[in-house]
Design an enzyme around this catalytic site. Sequence first.
Site, mmCIF file in Angstrom:
data_model
loop_
_atom_site.group_PDB
_atom_site.id
_atom_site.type_symbol
_atom_site.label_atom_id
_atom_site.label_comp_id
_atom_site.label_asym_id
_atom_site.label_seq_id
_atom_site.Cartn_x
_atom_site.Cartn_y
_atom_site.Cartn_z
ATOM 1 N N ASP A 90 -45.785 -36.832 -6.733
ATOM 2 C CA ASP A 90 -45.434 -35.931 -5.644
ATOM 3 C C ASP A 90 -46.729 -35.387 -5.040
ATOM 4 O OD1 ASP A 90 -44.048 -34.371 -3.910
ATOM 5 O OD2 ASP A 90 -43.124 -33.081 -5.422
ATOM 6 N N ASP A 270 -35.150 -37.811 -8.854
ATOM 7 C CA ASP A 270 -35.885 -37.169 -9.943
ATOM 8 C C ASP A 270 -35.387 -35.748 -10.072
ATOM 9 O OD1 ASP A 270 -38.206 -34.963 -9.198
ATOM 10 O OD2 ASP A 270 -37.592 -36.184 -7.487
ATOM 11 N N CYS A 308 -21.956 -42.196 -26.554
ATOM 12 C CA CYS A 308 -23.377 -42.353 -26.239
ATOM 13 C C CYS A 308 -24.070 -43.235 -27.268
ATOM 14 C CB CYS A 308 -24.048 -40.985 -26.190
ATOM 15 S SG CYS A 308 -25.806 -41.043 -25.771
ATOM 16 N N CYS A 310 -27.517 -43.366 -27.503
ATOM 17 C CA CYS A 310 -28.896 -42.929 -27.699
ATOM 18 C C CYS A 310 -29.194 -42.717 -29.173
ATOM 19 C CB CYS A 310 -29.185 -41.658 -26.903
ATOM 20 S SG CYS A 310 -28.639 -40.119 -27.676
ATOM 21 N N CYS A 313 -27.633 -39.505 -30.751
ATOM 22 C CA CYS A 313 -26.198 -39.567 -31.057
ATOM 23 C C CYS A 313 -25.897 -40.549 -32.179
ATOM 24 C CB CYS A 313 -25.414 -39.937 -29.799
ATOM 25 S SG CYS A 313 -25.289 -38.583 -28.604
ATOM 26 N N HIS A 339 -31.618 -37.423 -25.639
ATOM 27 C CA HIS A 339 -30.196 -37.584 -25.299
ATOM 28 C C HIS A 339 -29.946 -37.352 -23.814
ATOM 29 C CE1 HIS A 339 -25.864 -37.296 -25.190
ATOM 30 N NE2 HIS A 339 -26.034 -36.174 -24.514
#
Length: 375
Positions: A90, A270, A308, A310, A313, A339
């Site tokens: 940015d 984002d 999930c 991930c 999890c 997560h």
Amino acid sequence: MQFSLQASDGSARAGTLKTAHSTILTPVFMPVGTLASVKALDMADIQSELDAQIILANTYHTYLRPGDEVIAQMGGLHGFTSYPKSFLTDSGGFQAFSLSKNTQHFDEGIEFKSHIDGSRHLFTPKKVLDIQYNLNSDIMMILDDLVALPATPERIRASIERTTQWAKTSIDYHRSMQSQGRGLTNNIFAIIQGGTDKNFRTQSANELCALDFDGFAIGGLSVGEPNQAMYDTVEHTTPLMPVDKPRYLMGVGTPEDLVENIARGIDMFDCVMPTRNARNGTLFTHFGRITIKATRFKTDPRPIDENCTCMTCQRYSRSYLSHLFRAKELTYFRLASIHNLHYYLELVRMAREAIIAGQFAQFKHDFYAKRKEPQ
């Protein structure tokens, strides 16, 4: 940079964005690494646990510390961080908004009073690009004049005029640098302003999209306006943007915001929300949000989200995460951030699959229906 569209479903788009460092499938969510670091995570987490192809770093913050020249000496952001995939940086325009008490706007640029030591720094369109050349980011955002909403028509008009003038200076300077062999792999995006006024957005989009930028962003939203006003503004603006270049909605937002704006033709997002909310105890799931410090999770053996995949999890219970959060254990920040970012990245991946299959409307319907399921 190469950008191509694979499919569209209504206004929703599925594309491929290739930079010098990675191939990015869109729609894409970019984890925010303001200081060249995604908070609580290391780059092994970003690659192996999340498989993120692009992250965002910030020009203003990395300029102040460690300094863009230090980063250049260390091999740019890629060498400095050991993250080999793509970076978007940015320009500092948002910091002029978020740190407004420490900034002054002039026709030639924005003067910042450092929030670290009080020193003063003038960011001009050319200086912002010079900093980003040192960072060697794959996508560089140009300096823009962002205003908080609500704002007077006079202030929005001045913002558009200044943003367009800075854009012209930026693109001319960048193409000149490239003709001299500098910045050949650095791509440059302009930022459309205009508040929530459709006439102003049309003016800004028409002026900027007539210039030779590699991509275009919609800025100046999620800065105080109602959600529906944001959605309406995006829906008005995306048809004014080139079909064959990426469209980036800056600083947005909630899972609902992602789904709604993918439906309106946005390719890139984002937001600090996944990591910031994780650190504050809020976790995202297919059925909505949960607050992990709630008493009912103290003895809950289930994962955060049973759907999930991930690492968090797959290995840990709500009970354990609740304990870590209450005990202020640093491990919590990593597990929760993994997560939440996994949830966001999986959400845009599934949206992409639905677009390619011509089933985005069903995907959107199911997304909201699942939010009525019990936690």
